[in-house]
Design an enzyme around this catalytic site. Sequence first.
Site, PDB file in Angstrom:
ATOM      1  N   LYS A  92      52.372  62.031  47.129  1.00  0.00           N
ATOM      2  CA  LYS A  92      53.808  61.895  46.886  1.00  0.00           C
ATOM      3  C   LYS A  92      54.520  62.336  48.146  1.00  0.00           C
ATOM      4  O   LYS A  92      53.978  63.107  48.949  1.00  0.00           O
ATOM      5  CB  LYS A  92      54.209  62.806  45.719  1.00  0.00           C
ATOM      6  CG  LYS A  92      55.517  62.457  45.084  1.00  0.00           C
ATOM      7  CD  LYS A  92      55.349  61.466  43.948  1.00  0.00           C
ATOM      8  CE  LYS A  92      56.659  61.144  43.270  1.00  0.00           C
ATOM      9  NZ  LYS A  92      56.500  60.246  42.136  1.00  0.00           N
ATOM     10  N   GLY A 192      69.049  61.253  31.006  1.00  0.00           N
ATOM     11  CA  GLY A 192      68.887  60.603  32.317  1.00  0.00           C
ATOM     12  C   GLY A 192      68.810  59.107  32.114  1.00  0.00           C
ATOM     13  O   GLY A 192      67.786  58.568  31.674  1.00  0.00           O
ATOM     14  N   GLY A 194      69.067  56.510  34.298  1.00  0.00           N
ATOM     15  CA  GLY A 194      68.980  55.819  35.576  1.00  0.00           C
ATOM     16  C   GLY A 194      68.158  54.551  35.436  1.00  0.00           C
ATOM     17  O   GLY A 194      68.225  53.862  34.423  1.00  0.00           O
ATOM     18  N   HIS A 195      67.345  54.264  36.447  1.00  0.00           N
ATOM     19  CA  HIS A 195      66.553  53.027  36.465  1.00  0.00           C
ATOM     20  C   HIS A 195      65.651  52.900  35.243  1.00  0.00           C
ATOM     21  O   HIS A 195      65.595  51.851  34.606  1.00  0.00           O
ATOM     22  CB  HIS A 195      65.687  52.980  37.724  1.00  0.00           C
ATOM     23  CG  HIS A 195      66.472  52.743  38.977  1.00  0.00           C
ATOM     24  ND1 HIS A 195      66.959  53.767  39.757  1.00  0.00           N
ATOM     25  CD2 HIS A 195      66.867  51.604  39.562  1.00  0.00           C
ATOM     26  CE1 HIS A 195      67.621  53.254  40.777  1.00  0.00           C
ATOM     27  NE2 HIS A 195      67.590  51.946  40.687  1.00  0.00           N
ATOM     28  N   VAL A 196      64.938  53.976  34.923  1.00  0.00           N
ATOM     29  CA  VAL A 196      64.022  53.931  33.783  1.00  0.00           C
ATOM     30  C   VAL A 196      64.800  54.095  32.478  1.00  0.00           C
ATOM     31  O   VAL A 196      64.609  53.331  31.522  1.00  0.00           O
ATOM     32  CB  VAL A 196      62.944  55.045  33.888  1.00  0.00           C
ATOM     33  CG1 VAL A 196      62.061  55.052  32.655  1.00  0.00           C
ATOM     34  CG2 VAL A 196      62.107  54.878  35.138  1.00  0.00           C
TER      35      VAL A 196
HETATM   36  P1  NAD Z   1      66.915  57.591  38.655  1.00  0.00           P
HETATM   37  O1  NAD Z   1      67.303  58.443  39.810  1.00  0.00           O
HETATM   38  O2  NAD Z   1      67.222  56.143  38.678  1.00  0.00           O
HETATM   39  O3  NAD Z   1      67.571  58.170  37.312  1.00  0.00           O
HETATM   40  C1  NAD Z   1      67.599  59.520  37.006  1.00  0.00           C
HETATM   41  C2  NAD Z   1      68.878  59.749  36.231  1.00  0.00           C
HETATM   42  O4  NAD Z   1      68.878  61.084  35.749  1.00  0.00           O
HETATM   43  C3  NAD Z   1      70.136  59.580  37.085  1.00  0.00           C
HETATM   44  O5  NAD Z   1      71.068  58.727  36.423  1.00  0.00           O
HETATM   45  C4  NAD Z   1      70.675  61.009  37.198  1.00  0.00           C
HETATM   46  O6  NAD Z   1      72.071  61.069  37.283  1.00  0.00           O
HETATM   47  C5  NAD Z   1      70.178  61.617  35.910  1.00  0.00           C
HETATM   48  N1  NAD Z   1      70.102  63.067  35.921  1.00  0.00           N
HETATM   49  C6  NAD Z   1      69.734  63.918  36.914  1.00  0.00           C
HETATM   50  N2  NAD Z   1      69.821  65.190  36.504  1.00  0.00           N
HETATM   51  C7  NAD Z   1      70.238  65.146  35.201  1.00  0.00           C
HETATM   52  C8  NAD Z   1      70.502  66.119  34.218  1.00  0.00           C
HETATM   53  N3  NAD Z   1      70.391  67.421  34.494  1.00  0.00           N
HETATM   54  N4  NAD Z   1      70.912  65.722  32.994  1.00  0.00           N
HETATM   55  C9  NAD Z   1      71.058  64.407  32.702  1.00  0.00           C
HETATM   56  N5  NAD Z   1      70.830  63.431  33.603  1.00  0.00           N
HETATM   57  C10 NAD Z   1      70.414  63.809  34.826  1.00  0.00           C
HETATM   58  O7  NAD Z   1      65.359  57.853  38.421  1.00  0.00           O
HETATM   59  P2  NAD Z   1      64.353  56.946  37.595  1.00  0.00           P
HETATM   60  O8  NAD Z   1      63.646  56.048  38.517  1.00  0.00           O
HETATM   61  O9  NAD Z   1      65.027  56.411  36.391  1.00  0.00           O
HETATM   62  O10 NAD Z   1      63.284  58.050  37.147  1.00  0.00           O
HETATM   63  C11 NAD Z   1      63.567  58.956  36.096  1.00  0.00           C
HETATM   64  C12 NAD Z   1      62.414  59.950  35.945  1.00  0.00           C
HETATM   65  O11 NAD Z   1      61.203  59.238  35.653  1.00  0.00           O
HETATM   66  C13 NAD Z   1      62.099  60.771  37.190  1.00  0.00           C
HETATM   67  O12 NAD Z   1      61.638  62.034  36.810  1.00  0.00           O
HETATM   68  C14 NAD Z   1      60.984  60.010  37.866  1.00  0.00           C
HETATM   69  O13 NAD Z   1      60.176  60.828  38.682  1.00  0.00           O
HETATM   70  C15 NAD Z   1      60.227  59.544  36.643  1.00  0.00           C
HETATM   71  N6  NAD Z   1      59.432  58.351  36.892  1.00  0.00           N
HETATM   72  C16 NAD Z   1      60.021  57.224  37.320  1.00  0.00           C
HETATM   73  C17 NAD Z   1      59.257  56.086  37.547  1.00  0.00           C
HETATM   74  C18 NAD Z   1      59.871  54.792  37.973  1.00  0.00           C
HETATM   75  O14 NAD Z   1      59.199  53.752  37.879  1.00  0.00           O
HETATM   76  N7  NAD Z   1      61.108  54.775  38.412  1.00  0.00           N
HETATM   77  C19 NAD Z   1      57.868  56.146  37.344  1.00  0.00           C
HETATM   78  C20 NAD Z   1      57.292  57.317  36.873  1.00  0.00           C
HETATM   79  C21 NAD Z   1      58.089  58.438  36.661  1.00  0.00           C
END
Ligand code: NAD
Length: 366
Positions: A92, A192, A194-196
Site C-alpha cells: 500500500k 461514508g 463516497g465512491h463505494v
Molecule cells: P472515498 O474517499 O470515495 O469515500 C469516503 C467517504 O467517507 C467520503 O465521502 C468522506 O467524506 C467520508 N468520510 C470520511 N470521514 C468520515 C467520517 N468521519 N464520517 C462519515 N463520513 C466520512 O473512498 P472510497 O473509495 O469510497 O472508500 C471507502 C472505504 O472503503 C475506505 O476505507 C477505503 O480504504 C475502503 N476500500 C475502498 C475500495 C475501493 O474500491 N474504492 C476497496 C477496498 C476498500
Amino acid sequence: MTTLTEKTSATAPGIFEQISSYEHEQVVFCYDKNSGLKSIIAIHNTTLGPALGGTRIWNYKNDAEAIFDVLRLSRGMTFKAAAAGLNLGGGKAVIIGDSQKDKSEALFRRYGKFVNSLNGKYITAEDVGTSTIDMEYIAMETNHVTGVPEAMGGSGDPSPFTAYGTFLGMKAAAKKAYGSDNLSGKKVLVQGIGHVGEVLVRHLIEAGAKVYVSDIFEKRVKDIVEKYKAIPVETENVYDVDMDIYSPCALGATLNDDTLNRLKCSVIAGAANNQLEDEKKHGQMLLDKDIVYAPDFVINAGGLINVASELDGYNRDKVMNDVERIYDRILDIFKIAEQQNFTNQQAAIFIAEKRLRDIANLRSRL
Ligand code: NAD
C-alpha cells in the site's frame, strides 16, 4: 469519528519496531521538493506475487500517523489477496497531502517514477483520495499501475466492484444473523458515501432496505438523500441510531471501545479497511455482543479482484464471477470461526495465513 491514526499515533512504537512487528519486507520513502510529493510505499509480503495495493492521499496530522496507516493497510492487503485466492502480495502507499488541494500532474508523475523505481515489486491503484485520472498520470511514468481508465485499456474505477462484493457479503452476514439474506425492510446505516458508499446505497435501496447515510461532507449527504431517498444522520449520532446493520465505508478503526458500547445492530458489514481498532480485543467484543461481523479484508476484496484482472488482460465476466464468491467466502469464515472457536476476524486471518504458508511450502519444493 476518531480515525485509526488519531487514536494510535501518540503511543505508536518506533518505525523499525513497527516494521518488525508487522513483518514487512520493505518500506520506502520519497520526498520531492519541486512537486511537493511526500510518499511512503510499504511492501508487506510478496509470497504470492507482486504487492498490489492502492495509493491513499490523506492529510495526516504528522508523519507517524502516515507510517502507522501505511503499515497497517499494507498488511491488510496481504490477507486480502490471499483470502481472495489471488496470486498477489500485499502493499500500500500513502501520499501525505490534501486531496482537495494538493493534487497535480507533476505530483502524480513524480509519484509514478517512485513506483517505477521498485521495478514491479509494488503495483499501485486507487484508494481514498485518488481517482482514475490520477492513475492516468502515474501511468505516464510506470507500467506498474492498475485502475487506469477504460479508454486506456484499464478496468476503470474499482469502487463499484468493491460495493457489489460488500453488498453480497452483507447479505451473507444477514443470513447468519437472521436466517435469511433478504435485506428488504432492514435498517442499514452507510457511514461514508463516497465512491463505494454511494453504489452500496444504490444496491441496498434496490433490495428494499431502509437506508440511513452519514458523511462529513454535507453536500454529499444532501445529494445522496435526494437521489436515493435515504435518511440523513449527523456524524456524531451514527453509533446511536436504531439500526439492524452498520456499514462502515469511510475510514478505519470505527469499531473500538466507545462505539462497541453504543452500537445496537446485529450485523456489521462495510467496505472500510481496518475497521477493528484492536483486532483481538474488538473482534472478541463483537463475538461477546453477538454481533455478526463480516471481516473487512474479505468483504471489500471486489475492487482488488477487479484491478488484479488488468494484469492478465481484463475480463469483466470473470471478475463478476470472482466477486460473487465473496458471499460463500464470508459464510465459510463464519463456519470456521464456530468450529475453531475463533472470532470472525481470526478465522479470516487463519484462512489467509494458511494459503500463504501452503504456497510458500509449495514453492520451496519446486
Ligand atoms: P472515498 O474517499 O470515495 O469515500 C469516503 C467517504 O467517507 C467520503 O465521502 C468522506 O467524506 C467520508 N468520510 C470520511 N470521514 C468520515 C467520517 N468521519 N464520517 C462519515 N463520513 C466520512 O473512498 P472510497 O473509495 O469510497 O472508500 C471507502 C472505504 O472503503 C475506505 O476505507 C477505503 O480504504 C475502503 N476500500 C475502498 C475500495 C475501493 O474500491 N474504492 C476497496 C477496498 C476498500
